[in-house]
Scaffold this motif. Structure first.
Motif, PDB file in Angstrom:
ATOM      1  N   UNK A  35       1.538  12.224  -4.442  1.00  0.00           N
ATOM      2  CA  UNK A  35       0.185  12.481  -3.783  1.00  0.00           C
ATOM      3  C   UNK A  35      -1.002  11.699  -4.232  1.00  0.00           C
ATOM      4  N   UNK A  36      -1.486  11.700  -5.569  1.00  0.00           N
ATOM      5  CA  UNK A  36      -2.623  10.760  -6.015  1.00  0.00           C
ATOM      6  C   UNK A  36      -2.331   9.393  -5.784  1.00  0.00           C
ATOM      7  N   UNK A  37      -1.341   8.901  -6.084  1.00  0.00           N
ATOM      8  CA  UNK A  37      -1.238   7.364  -5.739  1.00  0.00           C
ATOM      9  C   UNK A  37      -1.093   7.227  -4.488  1.00  0.00           C
ATOM     10  N   UNK A  38      -0.530   7.914  -3.466  1.00  0.00           N
ATOM     11  CA  UNK A  38      -0.699   7.554  -1.988  1.00  0.00           C
ATOM     12  C   UNK A  38      -1.921   7.660  -1.588  1.00  0.00           C
ATOM     13  N   UNK A  46      -4.678   0.660   2.221  1.00  0.00           N
ATOM     14  CA  UNK A  46      -4.546   0.390   3.549  1.00  0.00           C
ATOM     15  C   UNK A  46      -5.470   0.374   4.400  1.00  0.00           C
ATOM     16  N   UNK A  47      -6.679   1.245   4.252  1.00  0.00           N
ATOM     17  CA  UNK A  47      -7.953   1.238   4.871  1.00  0.00           C
ATOM     18  C   UNK A  47      -8.637   0.104   5.004  1.00  0.00           C
ATOM     19  N   UNK A  48      -8.736  -0.389   3.685  1.00  0.00           N
ATOM     20  CA  UNK A  48      -9.545  -1.713   3.862  1.00  0.00           C
ATOM     21  C   UNK A  48      -8.532  -3.223   4.476  1.00  0.00           C
TER      22      UNK A  48
END
Length: 310
Positions: A35-38, A46-48
């Motif tokens: 989870x932390x890496x994702x 992903x967002x940028x």
């Protein structure tokens, strides 16, 4: 008649959790660890990436503002105008990767099989350049390759510059501000990325395989060709990818060691983002570069064999 006493009452055993709940928790543990890496990849990659994708199809100006108009023609315009920079970037990155492999393989072989007690020291020397700023290392090469310097004089005395000038890599007696200087800087800065995977792959090879090949009357050259190099292919594939991918998008070496005729696509993207302020074109160029590198790497991996990455 003897009277037997009843055993004292024992405390009830704690209730064990249901088996299905325990197995469910165990199955969820890997996902909690991921989870932390994702989250990191989602927020900082992903967002940028989505934001840049939306920027690439915008139109407008910095004064009037940009608006998403789904103007996909920006990609075609950017590709037709700057395709020489793409070709130059791939050519320089490929040449630097080949040089890194030619220089790094013998050194990695030496560290893995011949260094002995000096192995750790040599590994430290390999990664020592990382303790210095990338910019400072590149500026140092600008001093090394300066006109009239000892390096240029030696290369000119042995006739090396005549050959590279005929190949179009240098101009007369100059090395600085030529393609050779840019490739030299790329090779130096990314050489550790080639050596370390090669060393890791070579270090895993059992020396007894070399002894067995020698017992079967194989020459040293044949041992290398039939045993050492095939077993080190995972390091070769990893090293070439770690070298080629960042080298193809680099702009520092071309900016400091090259000229306007040696500009790479990274220089164009940097200029569009920070000087021209044409954000849609810069974003489109970034996605085109990403696609070109992805296709090139995919073809290379398929030709080299995906099992080499295991």
């Amino acid at each position: 008649m003897t009277v037997t006493e009843a055993p004292p009452p024992t405390a009830p055993a704690p209730a064990e959790p249901p088996v299905h709940k325990t197995s469910l928790r165990r199955r969820l543990i890997p996902y909690w660890l991921l989870l932390p890496g994702l989250v990191w990849l989602l927020v900082f990659f992903a967002l940028p990436l989505v934001y840049q994708a939306s920027t690439s199809v915008q139109t407008g100006s910095l004064e009037e503002g940009f608006e998403v108009t789904w103007h996909f023609a920006t990609y075609w315009d950017a590709l037709t105008e700057y395709y020489p920079h793409f070709l130059r970037s791939l050519l320089y990155a490929g040449a630097a990767t080949a040089l890194c492999l030619l220089l790094g393989y013998p050194l990695a072989y030496l560290i893995a099989f011949k260094a002995g007690r000096w192995r750790n020291l040599l590994l430290v020397l390999v990664i020592a350049p990382f303790f210095t700023s990338f910019l400072i290392r590149t500026l140092a090469w600008k001093t090394i390759l300066a006109d009239g310097g000892p390096v240029v004089e030696v290369l000119n005395a042995i006739g090396f510059l005549d050959v590279t000038s005929w190949l179009g890599m240098t101009e007369g007696d100059r090395v600085l501000a030529t393609p050779l200087a840019v490739v030299t800087g790329l090779t130096y800065n990314f050489l550790p990325f080639m050596i370390l995977p090669l060393y890791t792959s070579l270090e895993r090879i059992d020396p007894r395989l070399h002894e067995a090949a020698g017992d079967l009357y194989a020459s040293p050259a044949k041992v290398f060709r039939k045993v050492t190099f095939p077993l080190s292919m995972p390091g070769v594939v990893s090293g070439t990818l770690l070298t080629f991918i960042p080298a193809s998008g680099d702009y520092v070496n071309a900016e400091l060691l090259g000229s306007t005729d040696t500009r790479m696509i990274g220089n164009v993207i940097q200029s569009q983002f920070l000087r021209v302020l044409d954000y849609p074109t810069a974003a489109a160029l970034s996605f085109i570069l990403m696609a070109v590198v992805l296709v090139t790497v995919t073809v290379y991996i398929r030709r080299a064999g995906t099992e080499d990455l295991v």
